[in-house]
Design an enzyme around this catalytic site. Structure first.
Site, short mmCIF file in Angstrom:
data_model
loop_
_atom_site.label_atom_id
_atom_site.label_comp_id
_atom_site.label_asym_id
_atom_site.label_seq_id
_atom_site.Cartn_x
_atom_site.Cartn_y
_atom_site.Cartn_z
N GLU A 97 25.35 -39.59 -4.27
CA GLU A 97 24.16 -40.43 -4.08
C GLU A 97 24.19 -41.66 -4.97
O GLU A 97 24.38 -41.55 -6.19
CB GLU A 97 22.88 -39.61 -4.35
CG GLU A 97 21.62 -40.47 -4.21
CD GLU A 97 20.32 -39.68 -4.09
OE1 GLU A 97 20.36 -38.45 -3.97
OE2 GLU A 97 19.25 -40.33 -4.11
N ASP B 34 14.40 -31.74 -1.41
CA ASP B 34 13.19 -31.73 -2.22
C ASP B 34 12.47 -33.07 -2.15
O ASP B 34 11.36 -33.21 -2.66
CB ASP B 34 13.48 -31.31 -3.67
CG ASP B 34 14.39 -32.28 -4.40
OD1 ASP B 34 14.85 -33.25 -3.77
OD2 ASP B 34 14.64 -32.06 -5.60
N SER B 35 13.06 -34.06 -1.47
CA SER B 35 12.33 -35.31 -1.22
C SER B 35 11.07 -35.04 -0.40
O SER B 35 10.19 -35.89 -0.34
CB SER B 35 13.22 -36.31 -0.47
OG SER B 35 13.66 -35.78 0.76
N GLU C 103 21.66 -29.92 -7.82
CA GLU C 103 22.09 -31.16 -8.46
C GLU C 103 22.86 -30.88 -9.74
O GLU C 103 22.49 -29.99 -10.52
CB GLU C 103 20.85 -32.02 -8.78
CG GLU C 103 20.14 -32.52 -7.53
CD GLU C 103 18.98 -33.46 -7.84
OE1 GLU C 103 18.81 -33.85 -9.03
OE2 GLU C 103 18.25 -33.81 -6.90
N LYS D 265 21.62 -26.45 -1.85
CA LYS D 265 22.11 -27.63 -2.56
C LYS D 265 21.55 -27.59 -3.97
O LYS D 265 20.39 -27.19 -4.16
CB LYS D 265 21.66 -28.91 -1.86
CG LYS D 265 22.11 -30.20 -2.58
CD LYS D 265 21.93 -31.44 -1.71
CE LYS D 265 20.55 -32.05 -1.77
NZ LYS D 265 20.15 -32.51 -3.10
N ASP E 82 17.35 -27.20 -0.51
CA ASP E 82 17.50 -27.86 -1.81
C ASP E 82 16.79 -27.04 -2.88
O ASP E 82 15.57 -26.83 -2.81
CB ASP E 82 16.82 -29.24 -1.69
CG ASP E 82 17.48 -30.31 -2.54
OD1 ASP E 82 18.46 -30.00 -3.25
OD2 ASP E 82 17.01 -31.45 -2.48
N1 LIG Z 1 11.84 -41.15 0.93
C1 LIG Z 1 12.83 -40.87 0.09
N2 LIG Z 1 14.07 -41.29 0.38
C2 LIG Z 1 15.10 -41.01 -0.44
O1 LIG Z 1 16.24 -41.43 -0.14
C3 LIG Z 1 14.87 -40.27 -1.62
C4 LIG Z 1 13.55 -39.84 -1.87
N3 LIG Z 1 12.56 -40.15 -1.02
N4 LIG Z 1 13.25 -39.09 -2.97
C5 LIG Z 1 14.31 -38.53 -3.75
C6 LIG Z 1 15.44 -39.46 -3.84
C7 LIG Z 1 15.12 -40.68 -4.64
N5 LIG Z 1 15.95 -41.65 -4.00
C8 LIG Z 1 16.06 -42.97 -4.40
C9 LIG Z 1 14.92 -43.67 -4.71
C10 LIG Z 1 14.98 -44.98 -5.13
C11 LIG Z 1 16.21 -45.61 -5.26
C12 LIG Z 1 16.23 -47.00 -5.74
O2 LIG Z 1 15.24 -47.57 -6.05
N6 LIG Z 1 17.38 -47.60 -5.81
C13 LIG Z 1 17.47 -48.98 -6.20
C14 LIG Z 1 18.68 -49.13 -7.04
C15 LIG Z 1 18.35 -49.66 -8.38
C16 LIG Z 1 19.63 -49.90 -9.17
O3 LIG Z 1 20.30 -50.91 -8.89
O4 LIG Z 1 19.99 -49.05 -10.01
C17 LIG Z 1 17.63 -49.82 -4.94
O5 LIG Z 1 17.36 -51.02 -5.02
O6 LIG Z 1 18.00 -49.29 -3.89
C18 LIG Z 1 17.36 -44.91 -4.95
C19 LIG Z 1 17.28 -43.58 -4.52
C20 LIG Z 1 16.70 -41.09 -2.92
N7 LIG Z 1 15.86 -39.96 -2.54
C1 LIG Z 2 18.30 -37.55 -0.21
C2 LIG Z 2 18.84 -36.18 -0.13
C3 LIG Z 2 20.29 -36.09 -0.46
C4 LIG Z 2 18.03 -35.26 -0.96
O1 LIG Z 2 18.46 -34.73 -1.93
C5 LIG Z 2 16.64 -35.01 -0.58
O2 LIG Z 2 16.23 -35.34 0.54
O3 LIG Z 2 15.93 -34.45 -1.40
#
Ligand SMILES: Nc1nc(=O)c2c([nH]1)NC[C@@H]1CN(c3ccc(C(=O)N[C@@H](CCC(=O)O)C(=O)O)cc3)CN21
Ligand SMILES: CC(C)C(=O)C(=O)O
Length: 388
Positions: free
Chosen positions: A273, A135-136, A206, A204, A174
């Site tokens: 994740e 769903d991303s 959640e 999939k 998803d």
């Molecule tokens: N383009 C894209 N890639 C992805 O991997 C993704 C999406 N979209 N959309 C749905 C989810 C959202 N995702 C994400 C988005 C942001 C972070 C993030 O900002 N993580 C912070 C961690 C912050 C903390 O320490 O809690 C980082 O710095 O990586 C993580 C997963 C993974 N998924």
């Molecule tokens: C990042 C993966 C696991 C996902 O759920 C997505 O692409 O939506």
């Protein structure tokens, strides 16, 4: 005016752009009976040798076809990626058995997202074991703020495109937010649509312990379920954003409990994740189904990444989660190509001679002779009937 010139004009009249004066009717019915017959005669003569044998093939495709070597298969213009390269060895269809075999011999399972035909095709051709229509795609393909806005019908459209592009990978769709949380019955109804209409092999969804009865209901109906615990982006509002999960000892135990619950419910694998690597490795050791990590370290049974992230198909400056490794620069390459195309159209360097269709010299000369007659006749008509 001579009959043949009138005939020419009536036929050429079809070629006059809209808004230009058309001096004579292009329809044979406007002529008398004799010229109507003559019109049909001339018309069929003009197409003789082409239309009479292959009535609906334009000349260019007929002649192009005849010069193609027999070994060369032509791509459909509607689906340029359709024919798979004959040099690529065919791959056996990936099934749940394949996934299980990889897991048993401790070989990492590869998974990547795809959201349309070409992104699925390139993933399939390059040996991805599983392709996820995540769903991303709400964010990376549809420009939405987050994943909660994407509709089931939108997901299904993308699933069908991916299924056409990835004939061998194991395909997971998803379930979008709102399509499965209300009850196991709702989840099963949606999951069936993903198989029947989306042409997916599995779904999939959640959620951990709380979603276990839902996982069980879908699995009981014969639909494999990939569970998803840790950071569950559809619950970003409840989690306070996209935050790493399982960072405290207590939270880590919750991730383990969730993974065990979905395993017991019959999930064939579980996405972990954004959890610390130590936690993911421990969970992987302590459960009996594969873990597919994203931001969960190397101790998982497999990995998944969003294709546009890992291939670098995004503009400079975009935020990337820490776990993303950029393996390519698709955006840079597309930008370079488009900028060069723009420049070459503006400078008339494109199209060059090799991008055009040849015409026999005699035909060009005959065309020039006829258009000279046409020009004269139109000039004459303009003098005689200046208002028309
Ligand atoms: N383009 C894209 N890639 C992805 O991997 C993704 C999406 N979209 N959309 C749905 C989810 C959202 N995702 C994400 C988005 C942001 C972070 C993030 O900002 N993580 C912070 C961690 C912050 C903390 O320490 O809690 C980082 O710095 O990586 C993580 C997963 C993974 N998924
Ligand atoms: C990042 C993966 C696991 C996902 O759920 C997505 O692409 O939506």
């Amino acid at each position: 005016m001579e009959a043949s010139t009138r005939m020419l004009l009536s036929r050429a009249g079809r070629l006059v752009p809209r808004g230009q004066p058309i001096l004579f009717s292009s329809s044979p019915s406007a002529c008398n009976d004799t010229s109507a017959k003559q019109y049909r005669h001339n018309h069929s003569l003009a197409l003789a040798g082409q239309a009479s044998r292959r009535p609906y093939l334009p000349q260019s495709s007929t002649s192009t076809r005849s010069i193609q070597p027999d070994t060369h298969s032509r791509a459909s213009s509607h689906s340029p990626m359709a024919p798979s390269s004959p040099t690529t060895p065919p791959r056996k269809k990936v099934t749940l058995h394949t996934i299980d075999a990889l897991y048993r011999r401790n070989e990492p399972i590869t998974m990547i997202t795809a959201h349309d035909f070409p992104s699925a095709h390139v993933a399939d051709q390059n040996g991805m074991d599983m392709v996820l229509v995540g769903d991303s795609l709400a964010m990376v393909a549809l420009g939405m703020e987050d994943t909660s806005a994407v509709l089931e019908e939108e997901m299904l459209l993308h699933c069908r495109s991916v299924a056409r592009g990835a004939p061998t990978a194991f395909l997971v769709g998803d379930l979008p937010m709102g399509s499965y949380e209300i009850s196991p019955a709702q989840a099963l109804t949606t999951a069936i649509r993903f198989i029947k209409h989306g042409r997916m092999h599995a779904v999939k969804l959640e959620g951990g312990a709380a979603m276990a009865p839902t996982v069980a209901a879908v699995v009981r109906a014969g639909i494999p379920v990939l569970a998803h615990v840790g950071l569950t982006p559809q619950r970003q509002n409840a989690l306070g954003g996209f935050r790493v999960q399982g960072r405290t000892a207590a939270a880590a135990l919750q991730v383990l409990a969730d993974a065990r619950a979905v395993e017991a419910a019959g999930a064939f694998a579980v996405v972990l994740e954004a959890v610390p690597a130590e936690v993911a490795a421990y969970v992987t050791r302590r459960i009996g189904i594969p873990t597919i990590g994203i931001g969960a370290g190397a101790g998982c049974s497999g990995q998944v990444l969003v294709q546009v992230d890992m291939s670098g198909n995004f503009p400079p400056g975009r935020f990337l989660p820490k776990f993303v490794k950029k393996y390519g620069d698709v955006w840079g390459e597309a930008s370079r190509a488009i900028a060069q195309y723009r420049d070459e159209v503006k400078s008339r360097a494109y199209p060059a001679k090799e991008h055009t269709y040849p015409m026999k010299k005699e035909e060009v000369e005959e065309f020039e002779r006829l258009t000279a007659l046409l020009d004269d006749a139109e000039a004459k008509a303009e003098r005689e009937f200046p208002e028309s």
